[in-house]
Design a protein around this motif. Structure first.
Motif, mmCIF file in Angstrom:
data_model
loop_
_atom_site.group_PDB
_atom_site.id
_atom_site.type_symbol
_atom_site.label_atom_id
_atom_site.label_comp_id
_atom_site.label_asym_id
_atom_site.label_seq_id
_atom_site.Cartn_x
_atom_site.Cartn_y
_atom_site.Cartn_z
ATOM 1 N N SER A 21 -10.055 -10.735 -9.290
ATOM 2 C CA SER A 21 -10.397 -9.996 -10.503
ATOM 3 C C SER A 21 -11.414 -8.899 -10.205
ATOM 4 N N GLN A 22 -11.225 -7.748 -10.856
ATOM 5 C CA GLN A 22 -12.169 -6.629 -10.919
ATOM 6 C C GLN A 22 -12.495 -6.005 -9.569
ATOM 7 N N ARG A 23 -11.571 -6.131 -8.650
ATOM 8 C CA ARG A 23 -11.690 -5.416 -7.380
ATOM 9 C C ARG A 23 -10.343 -5.444 -6.688
ATOM 10 N N THR A 24 -10.203 -4.596 -5.688
ATOM 11 C CA THR A 24 -9.009 -4.617 -4.843
ATOM 12 C C THR A 24 -9.371 -5.199 -3.486
ATOM 13 N N ALA A 25 -8.380 -5.463 -2.693
ATOM 14 C CA ALA A 25 -8.611 -6.063 -1.380
ATOM 15 C C ALA A 25 -9.293 -5.062 -0.449
ATOM 16 N N THR A 26 -10.154 -5.579 0.393
ATOM 17 C CA THR A 26 -10.798 -4.739 1.403
ATOM 18 C C THR A 26 -9.802 -4.442 2.526
ATOM 19 N N ASP A 27 -10.197 -3.528 3.413
ATOM 20 C CA ASP A 27 -9.319 -3.184 4.529
ATOM 21 C C ASP A 27 -9.049 -4.396 5.418
ATOM 22 N N GLY A 28 -10.086 -5.198 5.650
ATOM 23 C CA GLY A 28 -9.904 -6.389 6.474
ATOM 24 C C GLY A 28 -8.972 -7.393 5.805
ATOM 25 N N GLU A 29 -9.118 -7.555 4.507
ATOM 26 C CA GLU A 29 -8.230 -8.472 3.793
ATOM 27 C C GLU A 29 -6.797 -7.971 3.797
ATOM 28 N N ARG A 30 -6.602 -6.668 3.669
ATOM 29 C CA ARG A 30 -5.248 -6.114 3.715
ATOM 30 C C ARG A 30 -4.605 -6.334 5.084
ATOM 31 N N ARG A 31 -5.385 -6.190 6.148
ATOM 32 C CA ARG A 31 -4.838 -6.417 7.485
ATOM 33 C C ARG A 31 -4.442 -7.884 7.666
ATOM 34 N N SER A 32 -5.243 -8.778 7.112
ATOM 35 C CA SER A 32 -4.913 -10.208 7.203
ATOM 36 C C SER A 32 -3.647 -10.518 6.422
ATOM 37 N N MET A 33 -3.478 -9.877 5.271
ATOM 38 C CA MET A 33 -2.255 -10.089 4.491
ATOM 39 C C MET A 33 -1.039 -9.556 5.234
ATOM 40 N N ALA A 34 -1.196 -8.383 5.864
ATOM 41 C CA ALA A 34 -0.070 -7.775 6.566
ATOM 42 C C ALA A 34 0.410 -8.648 7.714
ATOM 43 N N LYS A 35 -0.484 -9.434 8.301
ATOM 44 C CA LYS A 35 -0.084 -10.327 9.383
ATOM 45 C C LYS A 35 0.794 -11.472 8.875
ATOM 46 N N LEU A 36 0.695 -11.778 7.575
ATOM 47 C CA LEU A 36 1.476 -12.883 7.006
ATOM 48 C C LEU A 36 2.889 -12.462 6.640
ATOM 49 N N GLY A 37 3.125 -11.163 6.399
ATOM 50 C CA GLY A 37 4.449 -10.702 6.015
ATOM 51 C C GLY A 37 4.368 -9.416 5.204
ATOM 52 N N ARG A 38 5.487 -9.049 4.559
ATOM 53 C CA ARG A 38 5.525 -7.847 3.730
ATOM 54 C C ARG A 38 4.698 -8.068 2.469
ATOM 55 N N VAL A 39 3.923 -7.052 2.073
ATOM 56 C CA VAL A 39 2.979 -7.169 0.967
ATOM 57 C C VAL A 39 3.366 -6.196 -0.137
ATOM 58 N N SER A 40 3.274 -6.658 -1.378
ATOM 59 C CA SER A 40 3.446 -5.795 -2.547
ATOM 60 C C SER A 40 2.194 -5.936 -3.415
ATOM 61 N N GLU A 41 1.594 -4.811 -3.781
ATOM 62 C CA GLU A 41 0.348 -4.811 -4.551
ATOM 63 C C GLU A 41 0.628 -4.417 -6.003
ATOM 64 N N THR A 42 0.043 -5.168 -6.928
ATOM 65 C CA THR A 42 0.121 -4.831 -8.346
ATOM 66 C C THR A 42 -1.264 -4.979 -8.959
ATOM 67 N N LEU A 43 -1.534 -4.150 -9.970
ATOM 68 C CA LEU A 43 -2.773 -4.242 -10.740
ATOM 69 C C LEU A 43 -2.412 -4.403 -12.203
ATOM 70 N N ARG A 44 -3.061 -5.347 -12.898
ATOM 71 C CA ARG A 44 -2.797 -5.615 -14.317
ATOM 72 C C ARG A 44 -4.078 -5.441 -15.100
ATOM 73 N N MET A 45 -3.955 -4.853 -16.288
ATOM 74 C CA MET A 45 -5.111 -4.722 -17.172
ATOM 75 C C MET A 45 -4.639 -4.507 -18.601
ATOM 76 N N GLN A 46 -5.481 -4.853 -19.540
ATOM 77 C CA GLN A 46 -5.203 -4.569 -20.948
ATOM 78 C C GLN A 46 -5.607 -3.132 -21.251
ATOM 79 N N SER A 47 -4.759 -2.421 -21.986
ATOM 80 C CA SER A 47 -5.053 -1.041 -22.326
ATOM 81 C C SER A 47 -4.404 -0.718 -23.663
#
Length: 529
Positions: A60-86
């Motif tokens: 919540s209320q932040r996006t992944a850091t560069d290090g976290e994104r690299r760790s995710m990429a090692k696990l497989g293909r990644v799709s990013e989504t952001l949700r919010m009320q507007s």
């Protein structure tokens, strides 16, 4: 034995009431259990498309850091989504709350985002897909424009099917999709904004092990996790609990049908008095007679159970066809052995429990009394009937507790049903006693009616129990619905705010600040020093 043969061949027509009661009761239980299992199985089978990946990491209320994104990429293909009320606004000044969802070009990893016009393509920075509810409320159209925050978007399509809609959970408004670049144009992402970042991963590894490796590396970063096996835990939990409750209600209804089973067996054995008397004269014991007719009743019960199971299996696709829009998913046709076996076991135990008293009573009447057509219930071994019924009901209780996800709930429901059964039985006994003590009316019709309440063999107690249990079930279901509606109507207006604001920017000059489409108009306040 030749005396018994012609009548034995007419066993099935003589036990029509037993057959009908078991067909209806077992059919209802089989349909409820099969539908619940079909939906939960479909949710598990479609876990990848419902979740949008093999595993999901959300924060919540932040996006992944560069290090976290690299760790995710090692696990497989990644799709990013952001949700919010507007809020969405058209050019007539009308606004509506929305669930604004920003997706990348890889969305969705599994499943297909479908529009009214066909499959969707990746969104551009100035394009949006909107839900039908938003189109109807703001009178939008494909090719028209809508405003989120400070940016205008062209409506590129109307959403027909969002594959991960069920796993997203509760929303306060219609769904609108934009690209991640399009979300940046809205200026809605700022310090203090309420949003949630989700990263769906099509993993090459076991999802549980992949999540463990990621959370072990980032233990204090506030990540929530889900796997494809539990893509929609809220829906699965609701369905399993509702299915369990309905099975218990259906079991209680089967107990009511069991009263009809007892009446049907009694009527059937009454027509076999001459055959039973002949068997006794020829030396048959009461136990042998009980076993002979028990085999007939079990055979007829098996036929009724099989027909009921077939009806329960056929009812599932019919329910899906009639109420497909209400169900979270439309399950494919499948036969699930476990709920069918449970329904068959319940039906057989109920049949044995309520067939015991008339079977044992028929075997206890002397041959001379049967030949004379005299009904004498004094010799009926009631303790044996009570032991037989007690063993059957103990089997039902054990089966409920063994198959229930919440045994305490099943035990409490059965205890309440048992207490109600005893109360209604006592009421039936009291009615018979009062009817026997009433003065005899002068009119023959009234005199016969009162006498029928307390005469030997009267079904007063059984009728009171059947009507009382049936009425209780109707009242229970109606009370649950009205209680939920009344609780929502009473508590929500008292606790819910009459006005709320989303992402109201902090400005130095309150008087010159203009309300944005994401906030409601608030009273002007004096600037703080």
């Amino acid at each position: 034995m030749e005396v018994c043969a012609p009548r034995t061949r007419r066993t099935l027509p003589g036990l029509r009431l037993l057959l009908v009661c078991l067909i209806l009761g077992v059919g209802a239980l089989a349909a409820i259990g099969s539908l619940t299992r079909s939906i939960t199985t479909e949710l598990s089978a479609r876990g990848q498309s419902l979740l949008g990946g093999d595993l999901e990491l959300s924060v919540s209320q932040r996006t992944a850091t560069d290090g976290e994104r690299r760790s995710m990429a090692k696990l497989g293909r990644v799709s990013e989504t952001l949700r919010m009320q507007s809020m969405a606004a058209n050019f007539d000044g009308q606004t509506a709350p929305i669930e604004l969802k920003a997706v990348d070009a890889s969305y969705p990893l599994y499943g297909t985002l479908t529009l009214k016009s066909g499959p969707a393509r990746p969104l551009g920075p100035t394009e949006t897909y909107v839900g039908p509810a938003l189109v109807e409320r703001l009178k939008l159209r494909v090719g028209g424009q809508v405003r989120y925050g400070t940016a205008r978007f062209t409506i590129a399509g109307i959403i027909a099917d969002e594959p991960d809609r069920l796993s997203e959970g509760f929303t306060l408004g219609a769904v609108a999709l934009v690209s991640l670049d399009g979300l940046q144009r809205t200026a809605l992402i700022a310090p203090g904004s309420l949003y949630e970042s989700k990263y769906r991963i099509a993993s090459r590894y076991d999802p549980t092990q992949a999540i463990k490796a990621f959370t072990d590396r980032y233990p204090a970063q506030g990540w929530d996790t889900r796997t494809r096996d539990r893509a929609s835990p809220g829906a699965e939990r609701f369905l399993s609990r509702m299915g369990e409750f309905l099975v218990l209600v259906g079991l209680t209804a089967l107990v009511i049908a069991g009263i009809g089973v007892g009446n049907g067996v009694s009527s059937y054995l009454a027509t076999r008095r001459s055959s039973i008397a002949t068997l006794k004269v020829l030396g048959a014991t009461s136990g042998l007679i009980a076993r002979v007719y028990l085999l007939q009743i079990v055979a007829v019960s098996a036929i009724g159970i099989v027909i009921g199971l077939a009806i329960g299996i056929a009812a599932v696709p019919l329910i899906v066809a009639l109420a497909g829009d209400v169900l979270p998913v439309a399950p494919a046709f499948a036969i699930h052995p476990l709920p069918l076996a449970q329904a068959a076991a319940y039906g057989l135990l109920i049949a044995l429990a309520f067939a015991a008293p008339p079977l044992l009573a028929a075997g206890a009447v002397p041959a001379a009394g049967l030949l004379r057509g005299v009904h004498d219930g004094r010799g009926a071994p009631r303790w044996k009937a009570a032991a037989w019924m007690g063993a059957a009901f103990a089997g039902i209780v054990a089966l409920v507790l063994a198959t229930s996800e919440r045994p305490w709930f099943g035990a409490a429901f059965l205890a309440a049903a048992g207490g109600l059964l005893l109360l209604l039985s006592a009421l039936g006994w009291l009615i018979r006693r009062l009817a026997a003590r009433l003065p005899r009316p002068r009119k023959p019709l009234w005199r016969l009616a009162v006498a029928a309440l307390h005469r030997p063999g009267a079904r007063t107690g059984a009728l009171v129990v059947a009507l009382g249990l049936g009425l209780t079930l109707f009242v229970l279901l109606a009370a649950i619905r009205t209680s939920l509606d009344a609780n929502i109507e009473r508590t929500v207006p008292a606790r819910a705010p009459a006005l709320f604001a989303l992402d109201v920017p902090r400005t130095a000059n309150h008087r010159s600040a203009q309300p944005s489409p994401t906030s409601s108009r608030t009273p002007k306040s004096r600037p703080s020093p």
